[in-house]
Design a protein around this motif. Structure first.
Motif, short mmCIF file in Angstrom:
data_model
loop_
_atom_site.label_atom_id
_atom_site.label_comp_id
_atom_site.label_asym_id
_atom_site.label_seq_id
_atom_site.Cartn_x
_atom_site.Cartn_y
_atom_site.Cartn_z
N ALA A 436 0.83 -1.21 0.00
CA ALA A 436 0.00 0.00 0.00
C ALA A 436 0.86 1.25 0.00
O ALA A 436 0.54 2.25 -0.67
CB ALA A 436 -0.93 -0.01 1.22
N VAL A 437 1.97 1.22 0.74
CA VAL A 437 2.90 2.36 0.75
C VAL A 437 3.46 2.59 -0.65
O VAL A 437 3.54 3.73 -1.13
CB VAL A 437 4.04 2.11 1.76
N VAL A 438 3.83 1.50 -1.32
CA VAL A 438 4.38 1.60 -2.68
C VAL A 438 3.36 2.24 -3.62
O VAL A 438 3.72 3.06 -4.49
CB VAL A 438 4.79 0.20 -3.20
N ILE A 439 2.11 1.89 -3.49
CA ILE A 439 1.06 2.43 -4.37
C ILE A 439 0.75 3.89 -4.04
O ILE A 439 0.54 4.71 -4.94
CB ILE A 439 -0.23 1.59 -4.24
N LEU A 440 0.74 4.23 -2.75
CA LEU A 440 0.28 5.56 -2.33
C LEU A 440 1.33 6.65 -2.50
O LEU A 440 0.98 7.81 -2.76
CB LEU A 440 -0.17 5.50 -0.87
N ILE A 441 2.61 6.30 -2.37
CA ILE A 441 3.64 7.34 -2.42
C ILE A 441 3.64 8.10 -3.75
O ILE A 441 3.60 9.34 -3.76
CB ILE A 441 5.03 6.75 -2.10
N PRO A 442 3.69 7.43 -4.90
CA PRO A 442 3.67 8.19 -6.16
C PRO A 442 2.40 9.04 -6.30
O PRO A 442 2.47 10.20 -6.74
CB PRO A 442 3.74 7.12 -7.24
N ALA A 443 1.25 8.48 -5.96
CA ALA A 443 -0.01 9.22 -6.08
C ALA A 443 0.01 10.47 -5.22
O ALA A 443 -0.42 11.55 -5.65
CB ALA A 443 -1.18 8.32 -5.70
N PHE A 444 0.52 10.35 -4.00
CA PHE A 444 0.57 11.50 -3.09
C PHE A 444 1.44 12.61 -3.66
O PHE A 444 1.05 13.79 -3.65
CB PHE A 444 1.11 11.05 -1.73
N PHE A 445 2.60 12.26 -4.19
CA PHE A 445 3.51 13.29 -4.66
C PHE A 445 3.11 13.84 -6.02
O PHE A 445 3.36 15.01 -6.32
CB PHE A 445 4.94 12.75 -4.68
N ILE A 446 2.46 13.03 -6.85
CA ILE A 446 1.96 13.56 -8.13
C ILE A 446 0.86 14.57 -7.89
O ILE A 446 0.91 15.72 -8.37
CB ILE A 446 1.46 12.41 -9.03
N LEU A 447 -0.15 14.17 -7.13
CA LEU A 447 -1.31 15.04 -6.93
C LEU A 447 -0.98 16.19 -5.99
O LEU A 447 -1.40 17.34 -6.21
CB LEU A 447 -2.48 14.22 -6.40
N GLY A 448 -0.20 15.90 -4.94
CA GLY A 448 0.18 16.96 -4.01
C GLY A 448 1.09 17.99 -4.65
O GLY A 448 0.93 19.20 -4.45
N GLY A 449 2.06 17.52 -5.44
CA GLY A 449 2.97 18.44 -6.12
C GLY A 449 2.23 19.30 -7.13
O GLY A 449 2.48 20.51 -7.24
N THR A 450 1.30 18.70 -7.87
CA THR A 450 0.51 19.46 -8.85
C THR A 450 -0.34 20.51 -8.15
O THR A 450 -0.43 21.67 -8.60
CB THR A 450 -0.38 18.51 -9.66
#
Length: 580
Positions: A436-450
C-alpha cells in the motif's frame, strides 16, 4: 492506420519478444553467478573491484543492510554529479568553456540521474561540458540502472528462499549487473549507433557554412553544430531506461537518432531489458510461466494503449479540419496530427516511441508529447501514473508489477475467504501494508505536487499555455518526476528554483520511497516458509490471472488519477471539439 504502420508495430513487438528470452536467460545466469562466457574475460576485473573496496561478495545482507548500502552508494553518486556541475568551468574536457551550473539546477540534475529519472531542465549542448556528460551523467546512467536491477533480484530471492535472513549482497548485484550486462551491451550498441551516424568525438563544436541562405534581419551564413561523445551516452540512455539526451531535442535530434535503423534500434532498447527481466524472474523462481504471465499482462496493456494513441494522432485536430487543413493519409503525407513530430518518423514511429518511453521509465523522446492531441497526450501521462509498471524501468518496472501481483492475489483471497499466496509464500498483513505504501507514495507526490504548483505564483508563472493544457503540463511534470520517467510537456519552463527543487524532492521519494518497502517485502518473504500448492491455490500463470493483474493495475491508476485527468486532457479535448 495504414498497412505500413501496422507492419511497423508488428515488427517491433515480434523483435522484442524474440530477444526477451535469450537475454532473460543470460541475466538469470549472471545474477545466479553461474558460468558464462564473459566470466572468463571479466572475472579478474570483478575480483579486483571487490578487493579494492573490501567487499566479500558471498556475504549475505539483511534487507535493512541492503537498503543502507544502496542509499549510501546513491547518495555519494548524486553528490559527485552535483560537485562536477558546480566545478565544471575549472575542469578539463570543456572545449566550449561551459560555466558552472546553478545550485538549484545542479541539485535537480544530480537527483535526476541518481534516481534513473533523467529529467532535464537544461539544454545539454549549452549547459554541460563533455566531462560532466561522461563522468557524471553517463556513469549514473549505468549505476542507477544496475541499482534497479539489484533491487529486483533481491525481491526475487525473497520468493526463492525459505527461513533466510539475507537477500543477497548489494555490491555484488550492482557490480555484476553493470559489468556483465550493461557495459558489454552498451559497447555493442554504441558501435552500432556510431555506424549509423551518431556523433562520438571530443572535438569542439564546428562552425559550418549554410547550405541554403536564411533571410533574417541580419544575414547568417554559418551555423554552429554541437558535437560531443554522444553515442556512448545514447546507448546506455536507451538500454538502462534512463532517457537523458546528450542534446536538448533528445532523440528527435539527427545527431542522436539519424536513420530509420537507428530509430528502430533505440525504440527496441526502450523496453528490451524490462521485457527480458520477466523471463529472468520466471527462470530464477523455477517456473518460466510466471515470467510469461507478467510479460503478457505488460504487452497487452501497452499494445492496447498504443493503438488508442495512434487513433487519436492519426485522426488529427478537428479544429484544423474545419479550417480546410488536409489531415488525411495520402501518398504525399502521413496525415493526422504532425505537429511536434519529425516527418522522417511519421505518426506510427512517434507513437510507438511515446508509449514505450512512458511505459518504461525511460523518458527519451523522438517527438514532442506536448504537441499531441489532448487524449493522445493523456495516454503517455497515464502510463506513468499507473506506476511505471507496464515494462517500467530496468528492475523497477518488474518489482513494481510484482507489488501489483501481491495486491491481485490479496483481492482474490478476499473473494474466496482464503489467505492469499504467491509463488508459495503467504501474503500477510506486513506485505500488504508495504504494498500500500508503494502504491500511495507516487499518487501522493503527483497530486500533491501538482496542487502546490497551481497554488503558488512560482508554479503558475512557468506555464506558457494557460487553461486546461497548462494544468496538463504541470500534472505531466509531477507524474514524470514521481514515476522516475523524465519526459515532459515542453510548454512548462521548469528550469527555475521552484520546479528544480520541488521536482527533485519528488524524484527522491518516487525512487527511494518505493525501494525501501520493496526491500522490506523481500526480507519478509525470504524469512517465510514455502507452503505447498493445493486445489485452493490461485494459479498465477494462467490467462485468468493475467486479466486479474491487468484489472488491478488499471483500476488503481484510474481511480486515483481520473479526477485530475478530467481537469486537464479531457477538458482540453472537449474544448478542441467544440471550437470548430
Amino acid at each position: 492506420m495504414t498497412e505500413n504502420g501496422l507492419l511497423q508495430i508488428t515488427l517491433y513487438f515480434v523483435a522484442l519478444l524474440l530477444l526477451a528470452k535469450p537475454l532473460g536467460v543470460y541475466m538469470a545466469a549472471v545474477y545466479e553467478n553461474r558460468p558464462i562466457f564473459l566470466k572468463r574475460l571479466l572475472a579478474p576485473l570483478e575480483a579486483g573491484f571487490y578487493r579494492l573496496s573490501g567487499v566479500n561478495p558471498e556475504q549475505e545482507m539483511r534487507w535493512k543492510d541492503y537498503a543502507a548500502a544502496l542509499l549510501w552508494f546513491n547518495l555519494f553518486g548524486g553528490l559527485f554529479v552535483f560537485a562536477l556541475q558546480m566545478l565544471q568551468a575549472y575542469l578539463p574536457l570543456n572545449p566550449q568553456q561551459m560555466g558552472n551550473v546553478t545550485v538549484d539546477s545542479a541539485f535537480n540534475t544530480a537527483v535526476s540521474f541518481a534516481t534513473n529519472t533523467n529529467w532535464q531542465g537544461y539544454s545539454g549542448e549549452t549547459t554541460m561540458s563533455y566531462l560532466t556528460q561522461m563522468l557524471g551523467l553517463s556513469v549514473q546512467n549505468f549505476v542507477s540502472a544496475a541499482t534497479g536491477m539489484a533491487v529486483l533480484v533481491a525481491m526475487i530471492r525473497g520468493f526463492q528462499r525459505t527461513h533466510a535472513d539475507g537477500i543477497g549482497n548489494f555490491w555484488a548485484d550492482l557490480t555484476r549487473g553493470t559489468l556483465y550486462i550493461l557495459l558489454p551491451l552498451s559497447f555493442l550498441i554504441a558501435l552500432a549507433l556510431v555506424g549509423q551516424g551518431v556523433v562520438q568525438t571530443f572535438k569542439p563544436y564546428q562552425t559550418v557554412p549554410l547550405v541554403g541562405q536564411v533571410s533574417t534581419a541580419t544575414e547568417n551564413t554559418t551555423q554552429t553544430l554541437a558535437l560531443g561523445p554522444a553515442a556512448s551516452q545514447i546507448a546506455i540512455k536507451q538500454l538502462g531506461t534512463n532517457g537523458g539526451g546528450f542534446f536538448n531535442a533528445n532523440s528527435a535530434h539527427p545527431f542522436e537518432n539519424p536513420t530509420p535503423l537507428a530509430n528502430f534500434l533505440e525504440m527496441l532498447l526502450l523496453i528490451l531489458i524490462p521485457a527480458a527481466l520477466c523471463h529472468t524472474f520466471g527462470t530464477m523462481v523455477g517456473d518460466p510461466r510466471q515470467g510469461w504471465a507478467i510479460l503478457s499482462a505488460m504487452t497487452l496493456v501497452l499494445i492496447s494503449l498504443l493503438f488508442i494513441t495512434v487513433g487519436f494522432e492519426q485522426g488529427g485536430n478537428p479544429a484544423l479540419t474545419a479550417l480546410g487543413v488536409e489531415q488525411s493519409v495520402s501518398v504525399d503525407q502521413s496525415g493526422g496530427n504532425m505537429e511536434g513530430k519529425e516527418t522522417r518518423f511519421g505518426i506510427v514511429n512517434s507513437v510507438i516511441w511515446a508509449t514505450a518511453t512512458t511505459a518504461a521509465s525511460n523518458g527519451s523522446v523522438n517527438s514532442m508529447h506536448d504537441s499531441y492531441t489532448p487524449l493522445g497526450g493523456l495516454i503517455p501521462m497515464w502510463l506513468m501514473q499507473l506506476g511505471e509498471v507496464i515494462f517500467g524501468g530496468v528492475g523497477s518496472g518488474l518489482y513494481g508489477m510484482l507489488i501489483f501481483a501481491l495486491i491481485a492475489v490479496f483481492v482474490a483471497g478476499l473473494m474466496i475467504g482464503r489467505t492469499p499466496e504467491y509463488l508459495g509464500k503467504k501474503i500477510e498483513a506486513f506485505e500488504i501494508k508495504m504494498a500500500a505504501v508503494v502504491i500511495l507514495i507516487p499518487a501522493f507526490f503527483i497530486l500533491g505536487g501538482t496542487a502546490l504548483a497551481i497554488m503558488v505564483e512560482a508554479g503558475k508563472t512557468a506555464v506558457a499555455n494557460p487553461g486546461a493544457h497548462g494544468f496538463s503540463e504541470i500534472l505531466y511534470a509531477f507524474s514524470s518526476a514521481a514515476g522516475n520517467n523524465g519526459s515532459a510537456f515542453a510548454g512548462l519552463s521548469a528550469n527555475s528554483p521552484f520546479y528544480n527543487t520541488a521536482l527533485g524532492i519528488v524524484m527522491l521519494f518516487g525512487r527511494y520511497g518505493i525501494i525501501i518497502p520493496v526491500l522490506a517485502i523481500a526480507g519478509s518473504l525470504a524469512a517465510k516458509k514455502t507452503v505447498p500448492t493445493t486445489v485452493g491455490t490461485l494459479p498465477t500463470h494462467t490467462p485468468l490471472f493475467v486479466m486479474l493483474l491487468i484489472g488491478t493495475v488499471v483500476l488503481v491508476g484510474a481511480l486515483t488519477f481520473v479526477p485530475a485527468l478530467a481537469l486537464g486532457p479531457v477538458v482540453e479535448h472537449l474544448i478542441m471539439n467544440t471550437a470548430q
